[in-house]
Scaffold this active site. Structure first.
Site, short mmCIF file in Angstrom:
data_model
loop_
_atom_site.label_atom_id
_atom_site.label_comp_id
_atom_site.label_asym_id
_atom_site.label_seq_id
_atom_site.Cartn_x
_atom_site.Cartn_y
_atom_site.Cartn_z
N THR A 86 1.07 -1.24 -0.10
CA THR A 86 -0.03 0.09 -0.04
C THR A 86 0.80 1.24 0.02
O THR A 86 0.93 1.96 0.73
CB THR A 86 -1.01 -0.07 1.28
OG1 THR A 86 -0.11 -0.03 2.42
CG2 THR A 86 -2.01 -1.09 1.35
N LEU A 153 5.07 -6.48 12.69
CA LEU A 153 6.42 -6.94 12.93
C LEU A 153 7.33 -5.97 12.28
O LEU A 153 7.19 -4.90 11.59
CB LEU A 153 6.49 -8.20 11.95
CG LEU A 153 6.32 -8.19 10.25
CD1 LEU A 153 7.29 -7.45 9.69
CD2 LEU A 153 5.95 -9.42 9.80
N LYS A 207 -3.28 0.65 13.99
CA LYS A 207 -2.03 0.52 13.06
C LYS A 207 -1.48 2.03 12.67
O LYS A 207 -0.03 2.39 13.05
CB LYS A 207 -2.26 -0.06 11.85
CG LYS A 207 -1.10 -0.38 10.87
CD LYS A 207 0.09 -1.16 11.64
CE LYS A 207 1.35 -1.12 10.77
NZ LYS A 207 2.61 -1.60 11.49
N ASN A 211 2.00 3.75 14.37
CA ASN A 211 3.35 4.03 13.43
C ASN A 211 3.58 5.40 13.51
O ASN A 211 4.53 5.88 13.67
CB ASN A 211 2.89 3.43 12.07
CG ASN A 211 3.72 2.34 11.86
OD1 ASN A 211 4.03 1.65 12.84
ND2 ASN A 211 3.47 1.62 10.52
N GLY A 256 19.34 10.13 15.35
CA GLY A 256 19.85 9.53 14.27
C GLY A 256 19.57 10.58 13.16
O GLY A 256 19.23 11.56 13.28
N CYS A 263 7.59 1.75 6.12
CA CYS A 263 6.15 2.10 6.75
C CYS A 263 6.39 3.56 7.40
O CYS A 263 5.05 4.04 6.85
CB CYS A 263 6.06 1.02 8.03
SG CYS A 263 5.86 -0.60 7.54
N LYS A 324 17.66 0.26 8.18
CA LYS A 324 18.11 -0.25 9.42
C LYS A 324 18.93 -1.51 9.18
O LYS A 324 18.87 -1.96 8.18
CB LYS A 324 16.94 -0.17 10.25
CG LYS A 324 16.08 -1.30 9.99
CD LYS A 324 15.04 -1.46 11.04
CE LYS A 324 14.01 -2.62 10.80
NZ LYS A 324 12.82 -2.42 11.86
N ARG A 331 13.70 1.14 0.87
CA ARG A 331 12.68 1.89 1.01
C ARG A 331 12.69 3.19 1.72
O ARG A 331 12.78 2.99 2.74
CB ARG A 331 11.30 1.25 1.03
CG ARG A 331 10.73 0.20 -0.16
CD ARG A 331 9.65 -0.43 0.08
NE ARG A 331 9.73 -1.70 0.77
CZ ARG A 331 8.57 -2.55 1.22
NH1 ARG A 331 7.58 -2.32 0.60
NH2 ARG A 331 8.96 -3.60 1.88
N1 LIG Z 1 7.42 -4.29 5.65
C1 LIG Z 1 7.00 -4.16 6.96
O1 LIG Z 1 7.92 -4.16 7.61
C2 LIG Z 1 5.76 -4.00 7.32
C3 LIG Z 1 5.36 -4.16 8.52
C4 LIG Z 1 3.93 -3.85 9.01
C5 LIG Z 1 3.21 -3.90 7.87
N2 LIG Z 1 3.43 -3.55 6.59
C6 LIG Z 1 2.37 -3.50 5.50
O2 LIG Z 1 2.17 -4.68 4.96
C7 LIG Z 1 1.75 -4.59 3.49
C8 LIG Z 1 2.96 -5.27 2.70
O3 LIG Z 1 4.16 -4.73 2.96
P1 LIG Z 1 5.41 -5.24 2.41
O4 LIG Z 1 6.58 -4.57 3.01
O5 LIG Z 1 5.27 -6.94 2.39
O6 LIG Z 1 5.40 -5.24 0.72
P2 LIG Z 1 6.13 -5.91 -0.44
O7 LIG Z 1 6.02 -4.57 -1.48
O8 LIG Z 1 7.30 -6.34 0.05
O9 LIG Z 1 5.38 -7.19 -0.90
C9 LIG Z 1 3.90 -7.02 -1.71
C10 LIG Z 1 3.87 -8.25 -2.40
O10 LIG Z 1 2.59 -8.15 -3.04
C11 LIG Z 1 2.52 -8.61 -4.37
N3 LIG Z 1 1.40 -8.53 -5.02
C12 LIG Z 1 0.89 -7.34 -5.52
N4 LIG Z 1 -0.54 -7.35 -5.77
C13 LIG Z 1 -0.62 -8.79 -5.91
C14 LIG Z 1 -1.86 -9.58 -6.31
N5 LIG Z 1 -2.82 -8.91 -6.51
N6 LIG Z 1 -1.52 -10.93 -6.21
C15 LIG Z 1 -0.57 -11.38 -5.57
N7 LIG Z 1 0.36 -10.69 -5.14
C16 LIG Z 1 0.23 -9.38 -5.29
C17 LIG Z 1 3.70 -7.99 -4.88
O11 LIG Z 1 4.26 -8.56 -6.09
C18 LIG Z 1 4.76 -7.99 -3.66
O12 LIG Z 1 5.70 -9.15 -3.84
C19 LIG Z 1 1.72 -2.90 3.57
O13 LIG Z 1 0.67 -2.46 3.53
C20 LIG Z 1 2.66 -2.48 4.56
O14 LIG Z 1 2.56 -1.13 4.93
C21 LIG Z 1 4.63 -3.84 6.35
#
Ligand SMILES: NC(=O)c1ccc[n+]([C@@H]2O[C@H](COP(=O)([O-])OP(=O)(O)OC[C@H]3O[C@@H](n4cnc5c(N)ncnc54)[C@H](O)[C@@H]3O)[C@@H](O)[C@H]2O)c1
Length: 442
Positions: A86, A153, A207, A211, A256, A263, A324, A331
């Site tokens: 997102t 996480l 959430k 954050n 820092g 996020c 980090k 990102r």
């Molecule tokens: N990264 C973090 O530390 C973290 C922590 C908490 C919450 N979040 C939230 O979790 C969500 C995902 O974050 P992320 O870091 O894992 O993202 P990411 O970009 O690493 O992964 C998203 C994955 O979804 C896949 N995707 C997109 N559309 C799809 C579909 N229709 N069908 C199948 N696969 C599809 C993409 O190819 C990609 O591999 C976000 O909303 C983020 O804010 C992330």
């Protein structure tokens, strides 16, 4: 229990692997064929400590598999998780819900039995209801519920956080969905980890509020750090003294180069937009966003000061580019602001990072990648510690100083002390929120 995980990125993969370790049968889906091919070969596309072993164990046990085919994944699943990205929508700061809504459409088209569609992605308040409407419109026959289950996480400690969470948040509209979610998290219920069961809107809000609060805490101490420099206080001592107060706590009080990552930047911007849309401006969050930008600019000025006001022709070694340690995630990393400023100013920039090169190479044009800190330091005019990887916490400072043309250190994670650095033979040292020193060269 059968679970489908849609989106196999940082959150989807870790969640899918951990759910399978709970004993559930999990199928992870992604749109990216290269990712699924890697996973099918047993390779983990991201760097997350411990993930490869846990994944291998559960694949071996026959509980975890990967596919490009969403219909296959959701066939027979009681819980279908949406864990797609997102990101910030271009131009307006809103969370871009394109991927979430596309996933909801695809689920609706393929589903033919009762299931709970669970949004794990971070989404604005109201999104779960929107998912519900989208699915209902696309498949009016389908019996289903929606649930909000935001993820907390931290990259770098993701498995530990998932298996031993401070809390699990579940937003539902009825008991049937609540029972499915209780079954999903049963091992955590049994071990008495707190589960907050609430309505959809509160779960979504928790959430963003969490954050934004953490980003505020970091930004607060970063601003205090700037004042410490001016008045002669030491921000490390200030943080320590503040953090011992149980009402404040010592986490997220390390000064820092500004927060970054996948996020905080996007979630603070999204919360500010949600506030504007509802005519309740999020003044604090809006200020945090702009102060964080200022913090990054202040870091550039700090480096400029150490380079006598000019980067042109200087050789600068940068240790760490990921936002980090213990992740390869780039990102919104502060390095993406700092390093282009150095390159743009005419510096020759040498970079090293234990895991960041794979992602970082395309994002940081014009830099030269080397294997370690000592190679980076050779002939350099300035050494910058940008990410506090363990490798950079116990550097042989004397050896580094000897290798440099002019030994100067910008320690943007406050790892070392003036004493350590002076003894090692450095000519100048700057950190964040603490006094540095500058010797004049004869
Ligand atoms: N990264 C973090 O530390 C973290 C922590 C908490 C919450 N979040 C939230 O979790 C969500 C995902 O974050 P992320 O870091 O894992 O993202 P990411 O970009 O690493 O992964 C998203 C994955 O979804 C896949 N995707 C997109 N559309 C799809 C579909 N229709 N069908 C199948 N696969 C599809 C993409 O190819 C990609 O591999 C976000 O909303 C983020 O804010 C992330």
């Amino acid at each position: 229990m059968k679970i489908a995980m849609i989106g196999t990125g940082y959150v989807g993969l870790v969640s899918g692997v951990c759910f399978s370790d709970f004993g559930h049968e999990v199928i992870c889906v992604d749109k990216d064929p290269a990712k699924i091919e890697m996973l099918e070969r047993g390779e983990v596309p991201i760097y997350e400590p411990g993930l490869d072993q846990l994944m291998a164990k559960n694949v071996e046990a026959g509980r975890l598999s990967f596919t490009l085919d969403l219909a296959e994944a959701i066939d027979g699943a009681q819980a279908v998780f949406i864990a797609v990205g997102t990101p910030t929508r271009r131009g307006d700061g809103h969370a871009d819900l394109t991927y979430v809504m596309a996933a909801a459409q695809e689920i609706a088209r393929a589903a033919d039995h009762y299931m709970v569609i669970v949004t794990k992605s971070t989404v604005p308040v109201g999104t779960n209801r929107q998912v519900k409407q989208t699915v209902r419109k696309a498949n009016p026959q389908l019996e289903f519920d929606v649930a909000s289950n935001p993820e907390f996480l931290r990259e770098g400690a993701a498995i530990e956080d998932f298996m031993k969470p401070d809390r699990v948040v579940v937003g539902v509209q009825n008991d049937r969905a609540s029972e499915v979610m209780a079954e999903v998290y049963r091992p955590l219920y049994l071990r008495e980890f707190p589960i907050v069961t609430t309505d959809l809107e509160s779960a979504e809000m928790i959430k963003y509020a969490a954050n934004a609060f953490l980003a505020t805490k970091i930004t607060f101490i970063n601003e205090i750090a700037a004042l410490c420099e001016r008045v002669g206080a030491d921000v490390k001592q200030v943080s320590r003294g503040m953090g011992m107060d149980g009402r404040i706590g010592n986490k997220f009080l390390h000064a820092g180069p500004g927060y970054g990552g996948s996020c905080f930047p996007k979630d603070t911007k999204a919360l500010a937009r949600i506030g504007q849309d509802h005519s309740i401006p999020m003044h604090i969050t809006e200020t945090v966003i702009s102060v964080n930008e200022e913090v990054k600019r202040r870091m550039v000025n700090k480096l400029l000061d150490l380079c006598e006001g000019n980067f042109n022709g200087k050789t600068i070694a940068v240790l760490g580019v990921t936002f980090k340690p213990n992740t390869d995630d780039m990102r919104d990393a502060p390095s993406l602001t700092l390093i282009p400023a150095l390159v743009g100013g005419g510096a020759k920039v040498r970079v090293t990072d234990p895991q960041g090169r794979h992602e970082g190479e395309a994002l940081l044009p014009g830099v030269h990648w080397v294997e370690d800190a000592y190679k980076a330091a050779r002939g350099a005019d300035l050494l910058v510690i940008l990410t506090e990887w363990n490798e950079f916490r116990a550097l042989d400072l004397k050896k580094l100083a000897r290798k440099m043309a002019t030994p100067r250190l910008a320690d943007l994670r406050n790892i070392y002390t003036v004493r350590d650095v002076k003894r090692a033979g450095f000519l100048a040292y700057e950190s964040v929120g603490r006094a540095g020193f500058k010797k004049t060269q004869d």
